[in-house]
Write a protein that holds these residues in place. Structure first.
Motif, PDB file in Angstrom:
ATOM      1  N   ALA B  15       0.685  -1.075  -0.107  1.00  0.00           N
ATOM      2  CA  ALA B  15       0.019  -0.026  -0.026  1.00  0.00           C
ATOM      3  C   ALA B  15       0.851   1.284   0.149  1.00  0.00           C
ATOM      4  O   ALA B  15       0.602   2.122   0.663  1.00  0.00           O
ATOM      5  N   PRO B  16       1.826   1.390  -1.008  1.00  0.00           N
ATOM      6  CA  PRO B  16       2.207   2.555  -1.007  1.00  0.00           C
ATOM      7  C   PRO B  16       1.466   3.881  -1.226  1.00  0.00           C
ATOM      8  O   PRO B  16       1.611   5.150  -1.211  1.00  0.00           O
ATOM      9  N   CYS B  17       0.210   3.637  -1.946  1.00  0.00           N
ATOM     10  CA  CYS B  17      -0.848   4.629  -2.197  1.00  0.00           C
ATOM     11  C   CYS B  17      -1.490   5.190  -1.235  1.00  0.00           C
ATOM     12  O   CYS B  17      -1.996   6.298  -1.273  1.00  0.00           O
ATOM     13  N   ARG B  18      -1.098   4.764   0.321  1.00  0.00           N
ATOM     14  CA  ARG B  18      -1.733   5.410   1.358  1.00  0.00           C
ATOM     15  C   ARG B  18      -1.239   6.834   1.540  1.00  0.00           C
ATOM     16  O   ARG B  18      -1.929   7.740   2.098  1.00  0.00           O
ATOM     17  N   SER B  19      -0.106   7.369   0.976  1.00  0.00           N
ATOM     18  CA  SER B  19       0.497   8.682   1.014  1.00  0.00           C
ATOM     19  C   SER B  19      -0.651   9.549   0.384  1.00  0.00           C
ATOM     20  O   SER B  19      -0.799  10.808   0.559  1.00  0.00           O
ATOM     21  N   ALA B  20      -1.248   9.130  -0.749  1.00  0.00           N
ATOM     22  CA  ALA B  20      -2.262   9.961  -1.267  1.00  0.00           C
ATOM     23  C   ALA B  20      -3.472  10.649  -0.382  1.00  0.00           C
ATOM     24  O   ALA B  20      -4.114  11.382  -0.678  1.00  0.00           O
ATOM     25  N   LEU B  21      -3.529  10.009   0.644  1.00  0.00           N
ATOM     26  CA  LEU B  21      -4.659  10.200   1.711  1.00  0.00           C
ATOM     27  C   LEU B  21      -4.274  11.550   2.256  1.00  0.00           C
ATOM     28  O   LEU B  21      -4.951  12.290   2.958  1.00  0.00           O
ATOM     29  N   GLY B  22      -3.002  12.199   2.362  1.00  0.00           N
ATOM     30  CA  GLY B  22      -2.522  13.294   2.863  1.00  0.00           C
ATOM     31  C   GLY B  22      -2.877  13.723   4.397  1.00  0.00           C
ATOM     32  O   GLY B  22      -2.854  12.652   5.093  1.00  0.00           O
ATOM     33  N   GLU B  23      -3.689  14.819   4.441  1.00  0.00           N
ATOM     34  CA  GLU B  23      -4.043  15.071   5.819  1.00  0.00           C
ATOM     35  C   GLU B  23      -5.070  14.003   6.202  1.00  0.00           C
ATOM     36  O   GLU B  23      -5.217  14.049   7.572  1.00  0.00           O
ATOM     37  N   VAL B  24      -5.954  13.431   5.513  1.00  0.00           N
ATOM     38  CA  VAL B  24      -6.741  12.401   6.077  1.00  0.00           C
ATOM     39  C   VAL B  24      -6.198  11.218   6.382  1.00  0.00           C
ATOM     40  O   VAL B  24      -7.071   9.986   6.951  1.00  0.00           O
ATOM     41  N   HIS B  25      -4.958  10.990   6.251  1.00  0.00           N
ATOM     42  CA  HIS B  25      -4.362   9.736   6.465  1.00  0.00           C
ATOM     43  C   HIS B  25      -4.763   9.120   7.683  1.00  0.00           C
ATOM     44  O   HIS B  25      -5.055   8.048   7.887  1.00  0.00           O
ATOM     45  N   GLY B  26      -4.471  10.005   8.747  1.00  0.00           N
ATOM     46  CA  GLY B  26      -4.556   9.480  10.123  1.00  0.00           C
ATOM     47  C   GLY B  26      -5.913   9.136  10.449  1.00  0.00           C
ATOM     48  O   GLY B  26      -6.437   8.317  11.437  1.00  0.00           O
ATOM     49  N   ALA B  27      -7.138   9.751   9.790  1.00  0.00           N
ATOM     50  CA  ALA B  27      -8.526   9.524  10.239  1.00  0.00           C
ATOM     51  C   ALA B  27      -9.011   8.208   9.441  1.00  0.00           C
ATOM     52  O   ALA B  27      -9.870   7.872   9.561  1.00  0.00           O
ATOM     53  N   THR B  28      -8.345   7.639   8.501  1.00  0.00           N
ATOM     54  CA  THR B  28      -8.621   6.459   7.777  1.00  0.00           C
ATOM     55  C   THR B  28      -8.208   5.129   8.312  1.00  0.00           C
ATOM     56  O   THR B  28      -6.992   4.854   8.746  1.00  0.00           O
ATOM     57  N   THR B  29      -8.907   4.290   8.687  1.00  0.00           N
ATOM     58  CA  THR B  29      -8.678   3.010   9.107  1.00  0.00           C
ATOM     59  C   THR B  29      -8.233   2.162   8.081  1.00  0.00           C
ATOM     60  O   THR B  29      -8.370   2.294   6.942  1.00  0.00           O
ATOM     61  N   GLU B  30      -7.407   1.179   8.455  1.00  0.00           N
ATOM     62  CA  GLU B  30      -6.701   0.122   7.740  1.00  0.00           C
ATOM     63  C   GLU B  30      -7.914  -0.638   6.857  1.00  0.00           C
ATOM     64  O   GLU B  30      -7.595  -0.697   5.807  1.00  0.00           O
ATOM     65  N   THR B  31      -9.069  -0.829   7.258  1.00  0.00           N
ATOM     66  CA  THR B  31      -9.779  -1.564   6.813  1.00  0.00           C
ATOM     67  C   THR B  31     -10.398  -0.813   5.200  1.00  0.00           C
ATOM     68  O   THR B  31     -11.047  -1.492   4.619  1.00  0.00           O
ATOM     69  N   ARG B  32     -10.354   0.451   5.337  1.00  0.00           N
ATOM     70  CA  ARG B  32     -10.869   1.218   4.284  1.00  0.00           C
ATOM     71  C   ARG B  32      -9.911   1.275   3.276  1.00  0.00           C
ATOM     72  O   ARG B  32     -10.195   1.855   1.908  1.00  0.00           O
ATOM     73  N   GLN B  33      -8.433   0.650   3.488  1.00  0.00           N
ATOM     74  CA  GLN B  33      -7.487   0.799   2.339  1.00  0.00           C
ATOM     75  C   GLN B  33      -7.933  -0.037   1.168  1.00  0.00           C
ATOM     76  O   GLN B  33      -8.489  -1.219   1.383  1.00  0.00           O
ATOM     77  N   PRO B  34      -7.405   0.164  -0.040  1.00  0.00           N
ATOM     78  CA  PRO B  34      -7.633  -0.547  -1.049  1.00  0.00           C
ATOM     79  C   PRO B  34      -7.169  -2.095  -0.983  1.00  0.00           C
ATOM     80  O   PRO B  34      -7.781  -3.080  -1.396  1.00  0.00           O
ATOM     81  N   SER B  35      -6.138  -2.286  -0.373  1.00  0.00           N
ATOM     82  CA  SER B  35      -5.459  -3.496  -0.092  1.00  0.00           C
ATOM     83  C   SER B  35      -6.247  -4.485   0.918  1.00  0.00           C
ATOM     84  O   SER B  35      -6.364  -5.522   0.555  1.00  0.00           O
ATOM     85  N   ALA B  36      -6.704  -3.708   1.824  1.00  0.00           N
ATOM     86  CA  ALA B  36      -7.529  -4.663   2.831  1.00  0.00           C
ATOM     87  C   ALA B  36      -8.680  -5.053   1.960  1.00  0.00           C
ATOM     88  O   ALA B  36      -9.372  -6.145   2.196  1.00  0.00           O
ATOM     89  N   LEU B  37      -9.638  -4.130   1.323  1.00  0.00           N
ATOM     90  CA  LEU B  37     -10.976  -4.428   0.882  1.00  0.00           C
ATOM     91  C   LEU B  37     -10.619  -5.499  -0.222  1.00  0.00           C
ATOM     92  O   LEU B  37     -11.470  -6.320  -0.669  1.00  0.00           O
TER      93      LEU B  37
END
Ligand SMILES: Cc1cc2nc3c(=O)[nH]c(=O)nc-3n(C[C@H](O)[C@H](O)[C@H](O)COP(=O)(O)OP(=O)(O)OC[C@H]3O[C@@H](n4cnc5c(N)ncnc54)[C@H](O)[C@@H]3O)c2cc1C
Ligand code: SF4
Lengths: 489, 96
Positions: B15-37
């Motif tokens: 999941a290198p793409c997680r950096s695209a979340l920017g400011e909301v990175h901390g607010a997002t759970t692992e479960t919502r990440q593409p790799s998890a789904l």
């Protein structure tokens, strides 16, 4: 191994008490959330997941504290109740350090994000542990600095994870590993107390307190913030792709460069297998060479002098400059992962990074390759050296075993690891350079530290964490009888 | 590439793409990440995980997946792949 069938839901009372601390929305207790947080990126966990098993066990519940006091309250509750916890950064660890063994509270630290302060005089940054690495570096860049710690997993990991795993970035030969950058730490101890290790450039005040937590992989406490050295964005940068006729010549040259006091930011020497894959765009005559990528950065005149000096040393070692293409090709993918396609195709792919002193290189390369291939003849084995120091270097090996039934593949994978780690210690090396220990490497910790050494680490752990709640079963430390993993039994 | 293959790559990607979340990175759970789904969808499609109403609902929550798409190392469209396999997952829940 646990099938993907969840155990019972977490006790309602526990969920309620956790919700009072972090808010109901930050307690994740559904089967789906617990499934997702059960893994990190340990390849052995992936082998199991792709066959329908969990890496190890189901966590009890996941919490997402917003600040230091919430972390402290969660740990206090866990300590009182005797419930184990797993600190969780971004789960990019590759040895199972953040994987659940069963029944833990997983503490996702990513809400602890942001830079608290940049000190422009001291060149330090105080940063929250859950901050994403790429966002940290981007924010520093906007302020005219770089953190100097640029792992391949930059975008996939957190600052706390870097410190907890004693990681190394791709520019370690110039800026050092993370342990060279940590000046201060704030750690929440298992009983909820806050330990503030104030940042200092150097001190002579007894043993290194921060050193207990750097590389502790969540077994001693939760790192909530770190003060790290930072550097001004370099004014100039020069990149080189060079080729050596022999691997010995390349390794000798890197030793000479580092021992002469040059400090390249990027150093990457590849063995024949890895060179062949990276020299396809070059003229045919250059494709048989051992590829080495270098980059120098800093003030323009120093960069020019370092480059000139290095080119002279490369020439003396029988090397020569090549077209820049391999450097640019590496740079384009330097923060990506090479493994998902192989894992998706059912291969047993993994990487093993060890440290060897120069005197054990390059014969160590041949011996480690032979050790792996004795166990798994025909397996893909490639290596490179991308963290080099005046006194030794990290040998980073990539292994790929063909698809096989899970039990067979796992057994072979474990045997290759065992052969490589034992041979590494026989060569006088260290069993891990920057990925840490997690679950998989615990079995070789005594080989690395000796019984007395491991006893000292275990005694420190018992003192800090007498109830044994912090990430039990990791780092090769004894865990309570109720906590067992399938790696060590 | 077939959706199953796309999901397999994403499921095992760190999941290198997680950096695209920017400011909301901390607010997002692992479960919502593409790799998890992707991992959840792949496990469910393979019959290794029961398809429940909760799982279907979570697999439909694609905001984070869409945000991450711009930073996908492999140029994959995970949201499209998840949407494409959704009818099969719905049929699996119907069959239970
Ligand atoms: C494709 C890929 C490339 C990689 N490249 C590199 C590389 O170049 N260099 C490198 O060093 N590593 C590399 N790694 C390994 C991994 O990214 C690092 O170990 C990273 O530092 C882990 O950070 P994380 O936030 O993901 O930690 P996690 O995986 O979440 O956790 C790792 C360990 O640290 C503990 N932990 C996490 N945060 C804290 C905290 N705040 N306090 C206490 N304990 C904590 C966890 O309990 C666990 O034991 C790579 C991994 C992948 C998948
Ligand atoms: S969206 Fe792309 S980068 Fe992100 S996890 Fe999936 S495959 Fe990896």
């Amino acid at each position: 191994m646990t099938e993907i069938a969840p155990p019972s839901a977490p006790p309602e009372d526990l969920v309620r008490r956790l919700a009072r601390i972090v808010g109901a929305g930050n307690v994740l207790s559904s089967d789906l959330d617990r499934f997702v947080y059960a893994r990190d990126r340990a390849p052995f966990g992936t082998y199991r997941l792709r066959e329908g098993h969990l890496p190890e066990g189901w966590p009890c519940v996941v919490v997402r504290p917003a600040d230091v006091s919430e972390v402290a309250d969660v740990l206090r509750l866990a300590c009182e109740a005797g419930i184990p916890v797993v600190p969780y950064g971004a789960g990019s660890g590759v040895l199972g350090g953040a994987a659940s063994l069963g029944g833990e509270i997983v503490i996702d630290l990513k809400r602890l994000s942001g830079i608290i302060e940049i000190d422009r005089v001291d060149h330090t940054a105080n940063v929250c542990a859950g901050m994403n690495g790429a966002l940290f570096e981007a924010e520093l860049r906007r302020a005219g600095f770089t953190c100097g710690h640029l792992p391949q997993s930059l975008a996939m990991s957190t600052v706390g994870g870097w410190v907890a795993c004693r990681g190394a970035g791709q520019a370690s030969s110039r800026y050092g590993k993370i342990e060279d950058m940590v000046l201060g730490l704030e750690v929440v101890l298992p009983d909820g107390r806050l330990l503030d290790i104030r940042p200092q450039s150097r001190r002579s005040t007894g043993p290194d307190l921060a050193g207990i937590f750097v590389g502790s992989e969540g077994t001693m406490g939760i790192i909530v913030s770190a003060t790290l050295r930072i550097w001004p964005v370099p004014a100039a940068r020069r990149n080189l792709a060079v080729g050596f006729a022999s691997l010995e010549g390349g390794l000798e040259c890197l030793r000479a460069i580092m021992q002469a006091g040059l400090r390249p930011a990027v150093v990457r020497l590849y063995d024949a297998v890895e060179s062949a894959a990276r020299t396809q765009s070059l003229d045919a005559a250059d494709r048989d060479l051992f590829l080495c990528l270098l980059s120098f950065e800093g003030p323009e005149r120093i960069v020019a002098a370092e480059e000139a000096e290095a080119l002279e040393m490369i020439g003396c070692a029988g090397g020569r400059r090549l077209a820049d293409a391999p450097f640019h090709e590496w740079e384009a993918v330097r923060y990506q992962s090479y493994s998902p396609q192989h894992q998706a195709a059912g291969r047993f792919m993994d990487t093993i990074e060890v440290t060897l002193p120069w005197h054990a290189l390059p014969q160590g390369y041949g011996r480690l390759r032979a050790a792996a291939q004795r166990v798994a003849p025909g397996a893909h084995f490639g290596a490179h050296w991308s963290h080099v120091y005046p006194d030794g270097a990290c040998q980073y090996m990539t292994l790929r075993l063909d698809p096989a039934p899970l039990a067979e593949g796992e057994a072979l994978h474990r045997s290759v690891w065992d052969a490589v780690e034992r041979e590494c210690v026989a060569l006088g090396g260290a069993i891990a350079h920057h990925h840490g220990i997690g679950l998989l490497r615990g079995r070789w910790m005594e080989l690395e530290h000796g019984a007395a050494g491991l006893d000292v680490i275990a005694a420190v752990k018992r003192t800090i964490d007498p109830r044994g709640i912090m990430n039990p079963g990791k780092l090769g430390l004894p865990a309570a009888a109720t906590v067992r993993n399938s790696i060590d039994g | 590439m077939a959706e199953q293959d796309i999901l397999a790559i994403c499921a095992f990607c760190p999941a290198p793409c997680r950096s695209a979340l920017g400011e909301v990175h901390g607010a997002t759970t692992e479960t919502r990440q593409p790799s998890a789904l992707a991992l959840v969808a792949r496990s469910a499609l393979g019959g290794r995980m029961p398809v429940t109403a909760d799982i279907l609902a979570r697999l439909g929550d694609l905001d984070t997946v869409r945000t991450c798409q711009s930073a996908c190392s492999y140029g994959l469209d995970i949201a499209a792949a998840l949407e494409a396999v959704r009818p099969r997952l719905e049929a699996m829940i119907d069959a239970r």
